[in-house]
Scaffold this active site. Structure first.
Site: not given
Ligand code: NAD
Length: 503
Positions: A300, A397
């Site tokens: 992340c 992402e």
């Protein structure tokens, strides 16, 4: 090669019991199949082979686990913090003792390389020690005297909590969420990710062997939309700590609304690494490469957008391409491997779809941009150049070893580009101009920023994101703020005047 063969042989010993008996749920101190008897298959991303069957938890299993956590709560809450501390330290000892088993299982279950996973158990143990040490003072409060009252505050654990974790570094993340919950005095129902269930099971076994009472920590495996959803909707579960995608976070918020769940979200990112022309470019290069290509880019906090000043861009990218092409992709249990396979076919297909997208959006593929043929889900580490920030490759992402490079000409432009994203988890700034570093970090929209450094985690500091990257913070006392409730009590110090109605 010999080392890899040795490691594979050891892995087989470690996995044998899961291959034979599957990964079971664990409720109120007892290992058990799902209430429906259903299982799902867990395959390795390394070679696509079946690792084991896993209990497919149902809403009934979640209900049983939540009831067990509720029943175990009063005794665990009331156990002196010094005693909880001892148990958490014994869990840490147990993790260290089984570090190799954890590392090997994690590598094969997730595709993460041993060079990183060999430290996962040690970091997990540190989480238990760190929060264990804080357990005795977790309830401490303040004295806030007023003219007529002695006001005191204290903190109490919120109750049984649900913890839902993702498939990237699942062992470390489970310890990171569960250790502070237990230290605070909460009981836990854990729902690990369906793609990587093995080490969560090992962790729970270690905890009970270390003397954790039955029911304090319950494990329900299964799918997000079944077991996960039921957990977020359960009336006895007072809070949900969730790590995963931003979209799933929104779903959980909706699911938990009817029972007014407190939520803590650690979500996605599209984190910028901003390199100015006055930076130490050798170190910036090392850090930018490390922060996107370590952990398969399934991280992340990865620096997935490189914002590079145009005066140094060509040379910097040329050096980067040479290094990226040199990164060793291979079997995760080979100690030389730097990148292993992506977690799952679904995720592999998603990452690969960005290779074509980059071309169609007009970017160039400066390195990689292709899958590696074979049974596992391997891709070449990839660098997209000549990108602009409005492209999907710069906004979404990707969560793989894929970096999108964008140039800028001024500090103002760099800041505008860095902030032009829905996310705000981390930022990395490379400059030797201290005033610029201060100006820039003040305006950069991110929960965590490192200047002239890669991400180096320090447990007392707050971890979390802004915007679509999360709600709440972990680390130090921030973890207890989530898992505990504040209580205020005012003691009258004399006979102050009380308003008299109807007198
Ligand atoms: P995901 O959101 O798909 O799944 C995470 C967990 O949520 C799994 O256990 C899944 O079963 C469960 N889940 C799915 N739907 C659910 C529902 N409706 N109700 C309840 N639970 C549900 O995420 P993932 O693909 O496993 O993990 C990758 C994501 O996690 C990335 O976006 C990454 O950035 C993020 N992440 C964030 C951090 C952080 O600290 N910010 C850390 C690690 C990973």
């Amino acid at each position: 090669m010999a080392q890899l063969e040795d490691n594979i042989a050891k892995l087989e010993d470690y996995l044998k019991r899961f291959r034979d008996g599957g990964v079971l749920n664990h409720i109120n101190g007892k290992s058990q199949a799902s209430s429906s008897g259903a299982t799902f298959d867990n395959h390795s991303p390394v070679d696509g082979k079946l690792i084991c069957a896993v209990a497919r938890g149902t809403a009934d299993d979640v209900d049983a686990a939540a009831k067990a956590a509720k029943a175990a709560f009063p005794a665990w809450r009331d156990m002196p913090g010094t005693e909880r501390k001892k148990i958490l330290h014994r869990i840490a000892d147990g993790i260290v003792a089984r570090a190799e088993e954890i590392a090997f299982a994690e590598c094969y279950d997730t595709g993460q390389a041993l060079r990183f996973m060999s430290k996962a158990a040690i970091r997990g143990a540190e989480n238990f020690r760190y929060f264990g040490d804080l357990a005795p003072s977790a309830r401490d409060g303040k004295q806030l005297p007023s003219a007529t009252l002695m006001n005191v505050t204290t903190r109490l654990p919120i109750g049984p909590v649900g913890i839902i974790t993702p498939w990237n570094t699942p062992f470390m993340l489970s310890t990171w969420k569960i250790a502070p919950a237990l230290a605070a005095g909460c009981t836990v129902v854990h729902k690990p990710a369906e793609f990587s269930p093995v080490t969560a099971r090992i962790l729970l076994e270690i905890a009970e062997e270390a003397g954790l009472p039955p029911g304090v920590w319950n494990l329900v495996n299964g799918f997000g939309e079944e077991a996960g959803k039921a957990l977020t909707e359960h009336r006895d579960i007072k809070a949900i700590a969730f790590v995963g995608e931003s979209q799933t976070g929104s779903m959980i918020m909706r699911q938990g609304a009817a029972t007014l769940k407190r939520v803590h979200f650690e979500l996605g990112g599209k984190n910028p690494v901003v390199v100015f022309d006055d930076a130490d470019l050798d170190r910036a290069l090392d850090a930018a490469i490390f922060m996107i290509y370590s952990l398969n880019g399934e991280r992340c906090t990865s620096s997935s957008r490189l914002l590079i000043q145009d005066s140094i861009a060509d040379k910097f990218l040329e050096r980067m391409v040479a290094r990226v092409n040199n990164i060793r992709v291979g079997h995760p249990l080979d100690p030389d491997t730097e990148i292993g396979p992506l977690i799952h076919k679904e995720h592999f297909d998603k990452v690969c779809s960005y290779f074509d997208l980059a071309k169609s959006e007009g970017a160039t593929i400066a390195a990689g941009g292709e899958a590696i043929a074979g049974d596992g889900y391997f891709v070449r580490p990839t660098l997209f150049a000549n990108a602009t920030n409005d492209m999907r490759i710069a906004q979404e992402e990707i969560f793989g070893p894929v970096l999108t490079a964008i140039t800028f000409d001024s500090e103002e432009q760099a800041l505008a580009l860095a902030n032009d994203t829905q996310y705000g988890l981390t930022g990395y700034v490379w400059t030797n101009n201290i005033a610029r570093a201060m100006r820039f970090t003040e305006k950069l929209e991110a929960g965590m920023i490192w200047v002239n450094s890669e991400n180096v985690r320090h447990l007392p500091t707050p971890f979390g994101g802004v915007k679509a990257s999360g709600i709440g913070r972990d680390g130090g006392d921030w973890s207890f703020e989530f898992y505990m409730e504040q209580k205020h009590i005012g003691f009258a110090t004399g006979a102050h005047k009380i308003p008299q109605l109807g007198a």
